[in-house]
Design an enzyme around this catalytic site. Sequence first.
Site, PDB file in Angstrom:
ATOM      1  N   ASP A 169      16.588 -37.597 -30.046  1.00 20.02           N
ATOM      2  CA  ASP A 169      16.070 -36.764 -31.146  1.00 20.02           C
ATOM      3  C   ASP A 169      15.577 -37.765 -32.190  1.00 20.02           C
ATOM      4  OD1 ASP A 169      16.148 -33.742 -32.187  1.00 20.02           O
ATOM      5  OD2 ASP A 169      16.693 -34.980 -33.897  1.00 20.02           O
ATOM      6  N   LYS A 184      24.579 -30.510 -29.686  1.00 20.80           N
ATOM      7  CA  LYS A 184      23.771 -31.493 -30.415  1.00 20.80           C
ATOM      8  C   LYS A 184      24.728 -32.525 -31.005  1.00 20.80           C
ATOM      9  CE  LYS A 184      19.417 -32.259 -31.639  1.00 20.80           C
ATOM     10  NZ  LYS A 184      18.145 -31.947 -30.985  1.00 20.80           N
TER      11      LYS A 184
HETATM   12  P1  NDP Z   1      11.187 -39.485 -34.166  1.00 23.54           P
HETATM   13  O1  NDP Z   1      12.306 -40.228 -34.769  1.00 23.54           O
HETATM   14  O2  NDP Z   1      10.500 -40.040 -32.978  1.00 23.54           O
HETATM   15  O3  NDP Z   1      10.056 -39.206 -35.267  1.00 23.54           O
HETATM   16  C1  NDP Z   1      10.346 -38.513 -36.439  1.00 23.54           C
HETATM   17  C2  NDP Z   1       9.100 -38.504 -37.309  1.00 23.54           C
HETATM   18  O4  NDP Z   1       9.326 -37.643 -38.408  1.00 23.54           O
HETATM   19  C3  NDP Z   1       8.771 -39.874 -37.892  1.00 23.54           C
HETATM   20  O5  NDP Z   1       7.394 -39.969 -38.082  1.00 23.54           O
HETATM   21  C4  NDP Z   1       9.495 -39.831 -39.232  1.00 23.54           C
HETATM   22  O6  NDP Z   1       8.950 -40.688 -40.207  1.00 23.54           O
HETATM   23  C5  NDP Z   1       9.287 -38.390 -39.627  1.00 23.54           C
HETATM   24  N1  NDP Z   1      10.397 -37.960 -40.502  1.00 23.54           N
HETATM   25  C6  NDP Z   1      11.730 -37.982 -40.229  1.00 23.54           C
HETATM   26  N2  NDP Z   1      12.439 -37.545 -41.280  1.00 23.54           N
HETATM   27  C7  NDP Z   1      11.534 -37.240 -42.215  1.00 23.54           C
HETATM   28  C8  NDP Z   1      11.637 -36.727 -43.532  1.00 23.54           C
HETATM   29  N3  NDP Z   1      12.844 -36.465 -44.088  1.00 23.54           N
HETATM   30  N4  NDP Z   1      10.491 -36.523 -44.210  1.00 23.54           N
HETATM   31  C9  NDP Z   1       9.285 -36.782 -43.654  1.00 23.54           C
HETATM   32  N5  NDP Z   1       9.119 -37.278 -42.403  1.00 23.54           N
HETATM   33  C10 NDP Z   1      10.226 -37.491 -41.715  1.00 23.54           C
HETATM   34  O7  NDP Z   1      11.758 -38.018 -33.858  1.00 23.54           O
HETATM   35  P2  NDP Z   1      11.191 -36.909 -32.864  1.00 23.54           P
HETATM   36  O8  NDP Z   1       9.717 -36.964 -32.833  1.00 23.54           O
HETATM   37  O9  NDP Z   1      11.958 -37.021 -31.600  1.00 23.54           O
HETATM   38  O10 NDP Z   1      11.678 -35.572 -33.578  1.00 23.54           O
HETATM   39  C11 NDP Z   1      10.884 -34.874 -34.541  1.00 23.54           C
HETATM   40  C12 NDP Z   1      11.350 -33.445 -34.652  1.00 23.54           C
HETATM   41  O11 NDP Z   1      11.230 -32.782 -33.380  1.00 23.54           O
HETATM   42  C13 NDP Z   1      12.809 -33.236 -35.062  1.00 23.54           C
HETATM   43  O12 NDP Z   1      12.918 -32.059 -35.814  1.00 23.54           O
HETATM   44  C14 NDP Z   1      13.522 -33.047 -33.730  1.00 23.54           C
HETATM   45  O13 NDP Z   1      14.739 -32.338 -33.880  1.00 23.54           O
HETATM   46  C15 NDP Z   1      12.484 -32.215 -33.005  1.00 23.54           C
HETATM   47  N6  NDP Z   1      12.590 -32.198 -31.542  1.00 23.54           N
HETATM   48  C16 NDP Z   1      12.562 -33.364 -30.828  1.00 23.54           C
HETATM   49  C17 NDP Z   1      12.627 -33.329 -29.452  1.00 23.54           C
HETATM   50  C18 NDP Z   1      12.475 -34.546 -28.616  1.00 23.54           C
HETATM   51  O14 NDP Z   1      12.355 -34.409 -27.381  1.00 23.54           O
HETATM   52  N7  NDP Z   1      12.444 -35.735 -29.177  1.00 23.54           N
HETATM   53  C19 NDP Z   1      12.830 -32.048 -28.738  1.00 23.54           C
HETATM   54  C20 NDP Z   1      12.753 -30.880 -29.576  1.00 23.54           C
HETATM   55  C21 NDP Z   1      12.671 -30.980 -30.928  1.00 23.54           C
HETATM   56  P3  NDP Z   1       9.607 -42.151 -40.471  1.00 23.54           P
HETATM   57  O15 NDP Z   1       9.079 -43.020 -39.373  1.00 23.54           O
HETATM   58  O16 NDP Z   1       9.126 -42.509 -41.829  1.00 23.54           O
HETATM   59  O17 NDP Z   1      11.086 -41.955 -40.405  1.00 23.54           O
END
Ligand code: NDP
Length: 449
Positions: free
Chosen positions: A169, A129
């Site tokens: 991510d 990662k």
């Molecule tokens: P994105 O950046 O596309 O979206 C993240 C979302 O989570 C946004 O809506 C963001 O809000 C919100 N967010 C981020 N940090 C916080 C916080 N501290 N408090 C509240 N909301 C928060 O990321 P992903 O959708 O790709 O990833 C989301 C999760 O899924 C992570 O844990 C990632 O590790 C996991 N994941 C992702 C994969 C992938 O293929 N993308 C694969 C497997 C797991 P805002 O817009 O306000 O920042």
Amino acid sequence: MPALHEKLIPVFDDVVRRNPGEIEFHQAAREVLESLGPVVAKHPDYIDSQILGRLCEPERQIIFRVPWTDDNGRVQVNRGFRVEFNSALGPFKGGLRFHPSVYLGIVKFLGFEQIFKNSLTGLPIGGGKGGSDFDPKGRSDAEVMRFCQSFMTELYRHIGEYTDVPAGDIGVGGREIGFMFGQYKRITNRYESGVLTGKGLTWGGSQVRTEATGYGTVFFVEQMLAAKGRKLDGMRVVVSGSGNVAIFAAEKVAQLGGTVIAMSDSGGYVVDENGIDLNLVKDIKLNRRARIADYATERVDGARFIDGGSIWDVPCDVALPCATQNELTGADAASLIRNGCVVVAEGANMPCTPEAVRAFEEAGLLFAPGKAANAGGVATSALEMQQNASRDSWNFAYTEERLRIIMKDIHDRCLGTAEEYGAPGNYVAGANIAGFTRVADAMVAFGVV
Ligand code: NDP
């Protein structure tokens, strides 16, 4: 806290001593070690050959400076990371996160989780990662491009299709992967498609990769419900986050007849009892990169925005935490249980605190840990690598069917392993043990390396 097997106490003590202050990594390591008591009791050789001690120590950790110039001509400095955790099953594989909260402890927790998740998919991928404390929010496309180019100018020497294959991510989507792939191609003078996944469809990307993590999580939920003779059809679903994982989880829920009634971002959450209008969410979050609060002002018929507060107070049948680590606490779990929730599946990595997971287990809820439920993203990345290696590209329906089968296999592997090790129905134990044993057996075969 549940007790650790006596042979695993020194392993965990070493993790804490060697990685001071890295609390998310300690939490992730402890959660896996807590499941492994029955395994080391059955296979003392894993302790004798220090498999656990070796697994908890990354093969390589890279930290580097990322200087870049903002639109006002000011020089900015960020820190870049890549933790190459374990390559027993294949090249290091795992995403890059760009978020101001990123530090070594976050990258290690994510990399550690990734080892077991990747193993669970049954595909030939190791765990790693990376990321940076760079905050893309409010930055222009040109600034994001200059940052990505500088990041890749250092990272390129450590990665490769047979070595280490990053993906997206939090904060890293198609735009960022494009800038990084462009820079990699320019520096190396090689069109090495398999070096990054999550690429655009016209330049080596795979159908369904964008949707895969969210879709896969819901396929997993479908299997959990089916095992109890139930269906998603007609259920009320709450999805936290509104990024890549959340949006496509919500899309698949709707396709399967469920109703998503609430979504969020880091500013608060929206509730729409008529069912969230996903086209509007996509426009706000993916096209305009704006705030979920705008949903309530732009959708007139009764949607409301709650500034702060907890999305888990919204009564639902299914809860899908898809935002970030430790976003669902013990108090949130109590609220979900009180309101009659039947399934919780982690779309994000480690979104539920240990107290929340314990509460779900005690209440007899169906609970799926992220390393199983969100493995569809990395699994489809492995399918992207497969297509790149054979210079082929598959259609959407075929690729989605492959994903569905992979998620069913992971589900069945978790349940079967939990049963075998005396924890029937416990997806946490099943995922940790099944993920661990495949990696451990490869490490034993390789000798002390
Ligand atoms: P994105 O950046 O596309 O979206 C993240 C979302 O989570 C946004 O809506 C963001 O809000 C919100 N967010 C981020 N940090 C916080 C916080 N501290 N408090 C509240 N909301 C928060 O990321 P992903 O959708 O790709 O990833 C989301 C999760 O899924 C992570 O844990 C990632 O590790 C996991 N994941 C992702 C994969 C992938 O293929 N993308 C694969 C497997 C797991 P805002 O817009 O306000 O920042």
